[in-house]
Scaffold this active site. Sequence first.
Site, PDB file in Angstrom:
ATOM      1  N   ARG A  20      19.098  -5.383  25.692  1.00  0.00           N
ATOM      2  CA  ARG A  20      17.961  -5.565  24.773  1.00  0.00           C
ATOM      3  C   ARG A  20      18.377  -6.458  23.610  1.00  0.00           C
ATOM      4  O   ARG A  20      17.597  -7.250  23.103  1.00  0.00           O
ATOM      5  CB  ARG A  20      17.417  -4.213  24.272  1.00  0.00           C
ATOM      6  CG  ARG A  20      16.329  -4.381  23.221  1.00  0.00           C
ATOM      7  CD  ARG A  20      15.410  -3.160  23.070  1.00  0.00           C
ATOM      8  NE  ARG A  20      16.091  -1.891  23.149  1.00  0.00           N
ATOM      9  CZ  ARG A  20      16.885  -1.390  22.191  1.00  0.00           C
ATOM     10  NH1 ARG A  20      17.090  -2.061  21.072  1.00  0.00           N
ATOM     11  NH2 ARG A  20      17.474  -0.226  22.351  1.00  0.00           N
ATOM     12  N   TYR A  63      -5.441 -20.131  21.507  1.00  0.00           N
ATOM     13  CA  TYR A  63      -5.361 -19.173  22.604  1.00  0.00           C
ATOM     14  C   TYR A  63      -6.057 -17.864  22.206  1.00  0.00           C
ATOM     15  O   TYR A  63      -5.760 -17.289  21.157  1.00  0.00           O
ATOM     16  CB  TYR A  63      -3.894 -18.939  22.949  1.00  0.00           C
ATOM     17  CG  TYR A  63      -3.730 -18.006  24.109  1.00  0.00           C
ATOM     18  CD1 TYR A  63      -4.153 -18.387  25.367  1.00  0.00           C
ATOM     19  CD2 TYR A  63      -3.173 -16.753  23.938  1.00  0.00           C
ATOM     20  CE1 TYR A  63      -4.040 -17.521  26.443  1.00  0.00           C
ATOM     21  CE2 TYR A  63      -3.036 -15.885  25.008  1.00  0.00           C
ATOM     22  CZ  TYR A  63      -3.468 -16.270  26.254  1.00  0.00           C
ATOM     23  OH  TYR A  63      -3.357 -15.410  27.306  1.00  0.00           O
ATOM     24  N   ASP A  67       2.408 -23.513  17.736  1.00  0.00           N
ATOM     25  CA  ASP A  67       2.423 -23.101  19.137  1.00  0.00           C
ATOM     26  C   ASP A  67       2.445 -24.397  19.943  1.00  0.00           C
ATOM     27  O   ASP A  67       1.441 -25.107  20.033  1.00  0.00           O
ATOM     28  CB  ASP A  67       1.195 -22.239  19.453  1.00  0.00           C
ATOM     29  CG  ASP A  67       1.168 -21.739  20.902  1.00  0.00           C
ATOM     30  OD1 ASP A  67       1.764 -22.405  21.772  1.00  0.00           O
ATOM     31  OD2 ASP A  67       0.541 -20.694  21.167  1.00  0.00           O
ATOM     32  N   LYS A 104       4.075 -21.097  30.809  1.00  0.00           N
ATOM     33  CA  LYS A 104       3.323 -22.304  31.136  1.00  0.00           C
ATOM     34  C   LYS A 104       4.284 -23.423  31.555  1.00  0.00           C
ATOM     35  O   LYS A 104       4.902 -23.331  32.596  1.00  0.00           O
ATOM     36  CB  LYS A 104       2.437 -22.678  29.941  1.00  0.00           C
ATOM     37  CG  LYS A 104       1.687 -21.486  29.320  1.00  0.00           C
ATOM     38  CD  LYS A 104       0.699 -20.824  30.259  1.00  0.00           C
ATOM     39  CE  LYS A 104       0.175 -19.487  29.748  1.00  0.00           C
ATOM     40  NZ  LYS A 104      -0.450 -19.496  28.434  1.00  0.00           N
TER      41      LYS A 104
HETATM   42  C1  LIG Z   1      -0.720 -18.481  27.438  1.00  0.00           C
HETATM   43  C2  LIG Z   1      -0.613 -18.831  26.008  1.00  0.00           C
HETATM   44  C3  LIG Z   1      -0.115 -17.916  25.078  1.00  0.00           C
HETATM   45  C4  LIG Z   1       0.276 -16.507  25.456  1.00  0.00           C
HETATM   46  O1  LIG Z   1       1.365 -16.521  26.322  1.00  0.00           O
HETATM   47  P1  LIG Z   1       1.676 -15.379  27.442  1.00  0.00           P
HETATM   48  O2  LIG Z   1       2.929 -15.850  28.047  1.00  0.00           O
HETATM   49  O3  LIG Z   1       0.493 -15.354  28.362  1.00  0.00           O
HETATM   50  O4  LIG Z   1       1.800 -14.093  26.699  1.00  0.00           O
HETATM   51  C5  LIG Z   1       0.011 -18.335  23.770  1.00  0.00           C
HETATM   52  N1  LIG Z   1      -0.340 -19.589  23.405  1.00  0.00           N
HETATM   53  C6  LIG Z   1      -0.835 -20.474  24.277  1.00  0.00           C
HETATM   54  C7  LIG Z   1      -1.195 -21.841  23.809  1.00  0.00           C
HETATM   55  C8  LIG Z   1      -0.988 -20.130  25.602  1.00  0.00           C
HETATM   56  O5  LIG Z   1      -1.484 -21.020  26.466  1.00  0.00           O
END
Ligand SMILES: *Cc1c(COP(=O)(O)O)cnc(C)c1O
Length: 401
Positions: free
Chosen positions: A63, A115, A187, A212
Site C-alpha cells: 500500500r 469529466y 487534468d 485512457k
Molecule cells: C475518465 C476520466 C477521469 C476519471 O478517471 P477513472 O480512471 O475513470 O477513474 C477523470 N478525468 C477525465 C478527463 C477522464 O476522462
Amino acid sequence: MNTGTTRDASGYPHDRAYSPRTLAVHGAQLFDPVTGAVSTPVYQSATFRHPGLGQSTGFDYTRVTNPTRKALEDAVALLEKGTYGLAFSSGMGAVSAVIKLFRPGDHLIVSEDLYGGTYRLFNVYYRTYGYAFSWVDTSDFAKIEAAMRSETRGIFIETPSNPMMKVTDINRAADLIHKRGGLLVVDNTFLSPYFQNPLERGADMALHSGTKYLAGHNDALAGLIVHNSIALEEPLRGVQKSEGATLGPFDSWLTLRGLKTLAIRMERQNENAGRIAGWLRAHPLIEKVFYPGFSDHPQYRLSREQARGDGGMVSFYLKNPAHAPALLRSVRLILFAESLGGVESLLTYPLAQTHQAIPEAMRLSTGVNEKLMRLSVGIEDADDIIADLEQALIVCAREQP
Ligand SMILES: *Cc1c(COP(=O)(O)O)cnc(C)c1O
C-alpha cells in the site's frame, strides 16, 4: 569490452537526452538492475522482508510502495517532466487525493465542462463538506478572474475540456492563482504527456486518468498525479498511503506495458482524428464539429502553442437529435461505450453517460445536449472508421428523413 559509456542508476547511458518517444518505451529504468529483465517484473507481493530492525530494502508494504508501481510512477513522472509521480487505483482516486490538499472553507474555480465524475465528487460530496466551487468557462480568462474570491485556493481545469474541447491558457491560469498562493491542477488526460506538459507551463500538478491514453487498451483502470514540489509530496503521498486507493502491481504493469506504445498510439490517433474531424464537418447530417485542430477553433493558436498535438478526441452535434439513438445503434466497427483513449474507437453519448451527473441546466448551458456525440478515435485504419460512420449516418437518414 567495455564501451566506455557511463550509465547511471537508471541504466541509461549519460551521453544523450532521450526523446519522449524513447522514454515512453523504456521508462525511468532501462532494464531491471537485479535480473536484467527487459519487462519490469510484476512484484505481486503484499509485503517485503526487512533485513533487520530499522532497515528496509526501500519496500516494506505494497500500500505504501511497490517496485512495479514505482516503475510506473517514475515513468509517468519522466514523461510529464515532473519530479514525483503517484499512481492511484483510478483517475477518480487521483482526483480524490488532489482535493484533500484543500480545506473546508476553501474555494476552487473549476472548468465547467469537465469529466462528470469529477463534477459529482466535488459537487455532491465536497460541497457538503464545506468546500466551495465555481464552475467557469475557463477558456475565457476574464471569467476566471471574475470568479476569484479572497478564499480561492485552487483552479482545476481540463484542457482541452471534456467534451466541448475548449482550450484554457495554462500559463495565465497558473500566474493568476500563484499570486494568491494557490494551486493549479490540470487534468491532462485528453492530450496525455506525449502532447502536453502542464508542469512546464506553470501548473502545480498534472493529473491523469491512466485508464485512457496512458494504459491505452481499455483493459485497466489507473490514475496518476505528477508534480515537482517537495511541499506537495508529503501530503499527497500521505493521502495515497493512508486512504489506500493505490494501484495494484498487475494494473501497474498493464499500464507500464501500455505506456511503451504511447508515442505511436498518440501519433496515429492524432492523425486519424484530424481526418475524421474534417470528414464529419463536411457531412450534411452533422451540424458542428468540436476539434482543437481546426484553424477556426476559437483557441486554435493557444492550443498549438501549449500542446504538440490536437489529440484523438472529436465531439460533434448531429443536426437532428432524433438521429442519436440510430447512430449509437448502427455503428458496427466503432463501439458505443463509455471511455476514451484506447486503441479501439469508441462513441459516447455524454448526455446519458459521462456527463449524466451534471444537472440539466448546467449541462445545457455548456453545450452538452441531446445532439452531442463524443468520438474517441482509435488506431484502426481511418478509412474503416469513416466508412463505419458513413454507413451509420445513412441508416439515420433512412429512419428519420
Ligand atoms: C475518465 C476520466 C477521469 C476519471 O478517471 P477513472 O480512471 O475513470 O477513474 C477523470 N478525468 C477525465 C478527463 C477522464 O476522462
